[in-house]
Design a protein around this motif. Structure first.
Motif, mmCIF file in Angstrom:
data_model
loop_
_atom_site.group_PDB
_atom_site.id
_atom_site.type_symbol
_atom_site.label_atom_id
_atom_site.label_comp_id
_atom_site.label_asym_id
_atom_site.label_seq_id
_atom_site.Cartn_x
_atom_site.Cartn_y
_atom_site.Cartn_z
ATOM 1 N N GLY A 4 61.632 39.094 27.938
ATOM 2 C CA GLY A 4 61.437 38.402 26.867
ATOM 3 C C GLY A 4 62.174 37.091 26.603
ATOM 4 N N GLY A 5 62.753 36.408 27.652
ATOM 5 C CA GLY A 5 63.070 35.135 27.392
ATOM 6 C C GLY A 5 62.042 33.983 27.249
ATOM 7 N N ALA A 242 61.964 42.936 23.088
ATOM 8 C CA ALA A 242 61.464 43.246 24.629
ATOM 9 C C ALA A 242 62.080 44.326 25.266
ATOM 10 C CB ALA A 242 61.597 42.144 25.211
ATOM 11 N N LEU A 243 63.326 44.687 24.770
ATOM 12 C CA LEU A 243 64.088 45.715 25.502
ATOM 13 C C LEU A 243 63.466 47.091 24.704
ATOM 14 C CD1 LEU A 243 67.784 44.703 25.461
ATOM 15 C CD2 LEU A 243 66.384 45.335 27.535
ATOM 16 N N LYS A 244 63.058 46.914 23.543
ATOM 17 C CA LYS A 244 62.851 48.062 22.904
ATOM 18 C C LYS A 244 61.289 48.480 23.455
ATOM 19 C CE LYS A 244 61.090 49.557 18.241
ATOM 20 N NZ LYS A 244 60.901 49.014 16.699
ATOM 21 N N PHE A 245 60.444 47.437 23.703
ATOM 22 C CA PHE A 245 59.235 47.833 24.303
ATOM 23 C C PHE A 245 59.214 48.297 25.718
ATOM 24 C CE2 PHE A 245 55.401 46.303 26.702
ATOM 25 C CZ PHE A 245 54.573 46.868 26.188
ATOM 26 N N SER A 246 59.927 47.775 26.314
ATOM 27 C CA SER A 246 60.456 48.222 27.855
ATOM 28 C C SER A 246 60.818 49.787 27.821
ATOM 29 C CB SER A 246 61.097 47.355 28.466
ATOM 30 O OG SER A 246 61.368 47.835 29.917
ATOM 31 N N VAL A 247 61.727 49.839 27.017
ATOM 32 C CA VAL A 247 62.439 51.479 26.967
ATOM 33 C C VAL A 247 61.513 52.396 26.536
ATOM 34 C CG1 VAL A 247 64.313 52.717 25.805
ATOM 35 C CG2 VAL A 247 64.724 50.547 26.729
ATOM 36 N N GLU A 248 60.413 51.969 25.584
ATOM 37 C CA GLU A 248 59.710 52.893 24.963
ATOM 38 C C GLU A 248 58.616 53.344 26.058
ATOM 39 O OE1 GLU A 248 58.085 51.023 21.548
ATOM 40 O OE2 GLU A 248 59.781 51.775 20.198
ATOM 41 N N ALA A 249 58.245 52.131 26.719
ATOM 42 C CA ALA A 249 57.376 52.368 27.850
ATOM 43 C C ALA A 249 57.939 53.367 29.002
ATOM 44 C CB ALA A 249 57.018 51.238 28.425
ATOM 45 N N GLU A 250 59.339 53.144 29.294
ATOM 46 C CA GLU A 250 59.982 54.017 30.204
ATOM 47 C C GLU A 250 60.018 55.528 29.822
ATOM 48 O OE1 GLU A 250 64.564 54.351 31.965
ATOM 49 O OE2 GLU A 250 64.024 52.752 30.493
ATOM 50 N N LYS A 251 60.396 55.742 28.606
ATOM 51 C CA LYS A 251 60.533 56.848 28.217
ATOM 52 C C LYS A 251 58.960 57.916 28.178
ATOM 53 C CE LYS A 251 64.491 56.324 25.230
ATOM 54 N NZ LYS A 251 65.060 56.552 23.711
ATOM 55 N N ALA A 252 58.100 57.095 27.828
ATOM 56 C CA ALA A 252 56.394 57.717 27.958
ATOM 57 C C ALA A 252 56.395 57.979 29.193
ATOM 58 C CB ALA A 252 55.588 56.704 27.286
ATOM 59 N N GLN A 548 58.422 36.731 33.937
ATOM 60 C CA GLN A 548 59.165 37.753 33.308
ATOM 61 C C GLN A 548 58.834 39.051 33.904
ATOM 62 O OE1 GLN A 548 61.251 36.955 30.746
ATOM 63 N NE2 GLN A 548 60.742 34.888 30.613
ATOM 64 N N PHE A 549 59.700 40.169 33.521
ATOM 65 C CA PHE A 549 59.581 41.545 34.387
ATOM 66 C C PHE A 549 58.178 41.969 34.064
ATOM 67 C CE2 PHE A 549 64.087 42.011 34.448
ATOM 68 C CZ PHE A 549 64.238 41.685 35.779
ATOM 69 N N GLU A 550 57.737 41.653 32.944
ATOM 70 C CA GLU A 550 56.370 42.213 32.322
ATOM 71 C C GLU A 550 55.028 41.419 33.163
ATOM 72 O OE1 GLU A 550 58.585 40.809 30.230
ATOM 73 O OE2 GLU A 550 58.699 41.666 28.445
ATOM 74 N N GLU A 551 55.350 40.400 33.552
ATOM 75 C CA GLU A 551 54.569 39.668 34.148
ATOM 76 C C GLU A 551 54.479 39.775 35.593
ATOM 77 O OE1 GLU A 551 54.396 35.255 32.293
ATOM 78 O OE2 GLU A 551 56.441 35.841 33.267
ATOM 79 N N VAL A 552 55.601 40.228 36.368
ATOM 80 C CA VAL A 552 55.802 40.840 37.535
ATOM 81 C C VAL A 552 55.002 42.011 37.839
ATOM 82 C CG1 VAL A 552 57.286 41.600 39.377
ATOM 83 C CG2 VAL A 552 57.916 39.635 37.836
ATOM 84 N N GLU A 553 55.165 43.025 36.570
ATOM 85 C CA GLU A 553 54.410 44.072 36.743
ATOM 86 C C GLU A 553 52.879 43.965 36.585
ATOM 87 O OE1 GLU A 553 55.602 47.343 34.090
ATOM 88 O OE2 GLU A 553 57.579 46.714 33.770
ATOM 89 N N LYS A 554 52.327 43.073 35.981
ATOM 90 C CA LYS A 554 51.024 42.849 35.873
ATOM 91 C C LYS A 554 50.355 42.158 37.063
ATOM 92 C CE LYS A 554 47.435 41.977 33.464
ATOM 93 N NZ LYS A 554 46.227 41.628 34.292
ATOM 94 N N LEU A 555 51.313 41.307 37.750
ATOM 95 C CA LEU A 555 50.940 40.937 39.054
ATOM 96 C C LEU A 555 50.671 42.024 40.233
ATOM 97 C CD1 LEU A 555 50.462 38.170 41.023
ATOM 98 C CD2 LEU A 555 53.149 38.470 41.188
ATOM 99 N N LEU A 556 51.569 42.924 40.076
ATOM 100 C CA LEU A 556 51.429 43.850 40.982
ATOM 101 C C LEU A 556 50.087 44.839 40.654
ATOM 102 C CD1 LEU A 556 55.347 44.633 41.519
ATOM 103 C CD2 LEU A 556 53.764 43.889 43.107
ATOM 104 N N GLU A 557 50.031 45.218 39.183
ATOM 105 C CA GLU A 557 49.058 45.887 38.935
ATOM 106 C C GLU A 557 47.764 45.655 39.390
ATOM 107 O OE1 GLU A 557 47.409 48.234 35.041
ATOM 108 O OE2 GLU A 557 49.124 46.756 34.979
ATOM 109 N N ASP A 558 47.519 44.092 39.327
ATOM 110 C CA ASP A 558 46.246 43.630 39.765
ATOM 111 C C ASP A 558 46.046 43.619 41.187
ATOM 112 O OD1 ASP A 558 45.711 43.154 37.035
ATOM 113 O OD2 ASP A 558 46.464 40.948 37.146
ATOM 114 N N GLY A 559 47.270 43.610 42.072
ATOM 115 C CA GLY A 559 47.405 43.608 43.442
ATOM 116 C C GLY A 559 47.340 42.080 43.951
#
Length: 579
Positions: A4-5, A242-252, A548-559
């Protein structure tokens, strides 16, 4: 790094790092304290290369048995494999700080065992414990640093871990040189390794746990307190959200796959994003080892002796140069990794590595082909009882060279007038070696005198310069930022285990390979493997600079696809996003 920086990628430069830590020195305190784990890693890598020369002198069975030398070196790597795997579990269960403290205790115990070892097998046990500590530290230190660093300076700060690895190697060579004339030589060299472990243990006692891990364990107030020390006041809430959003996704996700380590490993390979992250992370870690770097770090003095420098002290001095270049290269990486990107640095690094490995192999092959001849007159000068037994019975003895003599497990006593003139092929015992030295001659056991020796050392230095800024530090940076939070511990552990397994294969086989293929053939083999590794890096490893870590995840998700293999629509999309 904490998610979230607010900084954007174009500000991720080395100068920004120093500007930030100057304003907030607490960040550098966290990074340097955790980075001592890299120093432990580097010191152990460097110290065994010099200690091995003197262990061979104290234990004749070690000197005679190549497999025992390889075992003493590689058992630390074997321990590191289990340390890295177990470290991933400790990181997720008890936190990054506890993992680092545990690594320090285990490493210190191993250093004490090695220093007091009465037999080679005790050295091996000490090496296993040291390896356990190194393995835990190798995957925890960059993880801790990345989670306590703002995105705009994450790469530069994680590079401090790489710098301390290379700094530890350089320090090890300095200490090796310092103890060459001291009684107990190798015992001091190995025992001093416990000092940085004690220093880090004391420092980490006063530092907090990773804010990301604390938030995951519902210790929100503690996480907030740490973030307030790292970020300006107006950014803290954004980071916390940002941490809250990430942890909630992790727990799901955990609700779907379970919380156990085995469940996480299975879930990692089932999850498309994590699986693609592992493809990239494992690729760069395996490539880092199969370029042959740790043959240089573990066996640098021995390689220098292969090049024709017989003296232990000379070999250590020249090896110090390679370690210094490695440290300088890691500083270069810190300067450019956030400016030019992880992927570009690795690709440029691999091209240089391949080029210099090929040239090195040619030089070593030429040195072998032009090795000094064995003179019957020079050999007879020392008497039949001193002559190499295989030389006495060889039908082709007149055609023997220094290399033939060494391959017969004998030693070459150089000509008194010039080392490159024909010399004597003698039995390789301490007494006969002493007779050779008594006549002011040089006794060669690992390599032959050569006009190419200095050139080989120069090329070895250029190989290190190519390796260090890219493949030396960047794989650890990539693995600290390419996995989602919920899989960061297990993903980093899997990648670190792959690194250490590759390291084990290389370090356990190097001396045997040189016996079978020669130094030149072995370096050529590494060049071939490096070419294959470059191909995998090109196709599998995306650029994560400033994301950001979220952007890295999106990059990998798209391939990920390399730019040359993308369609027109994908290229147009990239141009729009970068505008």
């Amino acid at each position: 790094m904490v998610e979230g920086g607010v900084a954007t990628a174009d500000r991720t430069e080395f100068t920004e790092c120093w500007r930030t830590v100057w304003k907030t020195p607490y960040i550098m305190r966290l990074a340097l304290s955790a980075g001592i784990g890299g120093l432990l890693f580097g010191y152990d890598t460097g110290v065994i290369s010099g200690a091995l020369l003197y262990i061979r002198e104290d234990f004749e069975e070690v000197d005679r048995k190549t497999w025992l030398q390889e075992t003493i070196v590689s058992m630390a790597v074997a321990g590191a494999i289990f340390g890295a795997a177990f470290g991933g579990y400790i990181n997720d269960r008890w936190g990054r700080r506890v993992a680092i403290l545990g690594a320090d205790l285990v490493f210190f115990f191993g250093a004490v065992v090695m220093a007091g070892a009465p037999k080679p097998w005790v050295i091996v046990i000490g090496r296993i414990f040291v390896g356990l500590g190194v393995g835990m530290a190798s995957m925890t230190a960059p993880l801790y640093i990345s989670e306590a660093s703002p995105a705009r300076i994450r790469g530069a700060l994680v590079s401090t871990n790489g710098f301390l690895i290379t700094g530890g190697q350089f320090l090890a060579y300095l200490i090796n040189l310092g103890f060459t004339k001291v009684p107990g030589t190798w015992r001091w060299m190995l025992g001093v390794a416990g000092v940085p472990a004690v220093v880090q243990f004391v420092l980490m006692l006063s530092l907090p746990e990773s804010p990301r891990w604390l938030y995951r364990k519902n210790r929100v107030d503690e996480a907030r307190a740490i973030l307030e020390k790292i970020y300006p006041a107006h950014e803290v809430e954004n980071e916390l959200n940002a941490l809250k959003f990430s942890v909630e996704a992790e727990k799901a996700d955990e609700a779907a796959i379970g919380e156990g380590m085995i469940a996480k490993v299975k879930g990692a390979f089932k999850n498309k994003v994590v699986r693609r992250g592992l493809y990239a992370g494992i690729t760069v870690q395996v490539a880092q080892q199969f370029v042959g770097i740790n043959t240089v770090m573990y066996y640098a003095p021995t390689i220098v002796q292969f090049a024709g420098f017989a003296s232990n002290s000379v070999a250590l001095t020249l090896s110090l140069i390679t370690a210094g270049l490695n440290a300088i290269g890691s500083i270069v990486s810190m300067c450019f990794v956030d400016r030019y990107g992880r992927r570009r640095l690795m690709i440029i690094s691999m091209i240089g590595i391949i080029f210099f490995l090929v040239i090195l192999s040619v030089v070593f092959i030429e040195a072998s082909n032009h090795a000094p001849k064995v003179s019957g007159i020079e050999t007879a000068h020392f008497g039949t009882n001193s002559t190499c037994p295989h030389y006495l019975t060889a039908s082709d003895a007149p055609r023997w060279s220094c290399m033939t003599c060494l391959k017969a497990d004998c030693g070459f006593c150089a000509n008194a007038d010039s080392e490159i003139h024909p010399g004597a092929c003698l039995d390789s015992t301490k007494a006969i070696k002493g007779d050779c030295h008594a006549e002011r001659r040089v006794f060669f056991e690992k390599g032959c005198p050569s006009k190419f020796g200095f050139l080989a050392v120069v090329l070895l230095g250029l190989y290190i310069i190519s390796y260090s800024p890219g493949m030396g530090t960047v794989p650890w940076i990539v693995n600290s930022e390419i996995y989602p939070l919920r899989y960061r511990g297990v993903g980093g552990g899997i990648a670190a285990v792959s690194n250490w397994c590759s390291n084990l294969i290389v370090s356990e086989s190097y001396l045997s390979l040189t016996e079978a293929l020669g130094a030149g053939g072995t370096f050529f083999l590494f060049a071939g493997i490096s070419t294959i590794s470059l191909t995998f890096i090109y196709f599998l490893v995306p650029e994560t600079k400033g994301l950001q870590f979220e952007e890295v995840e999106k990059l990998l998700e798209d391939g990920y696809k390399p730019r040359l293999f993308r369609g027109k629509k994908e290229k147009s999309k990239d141009q729009v996003e970068s505008a």
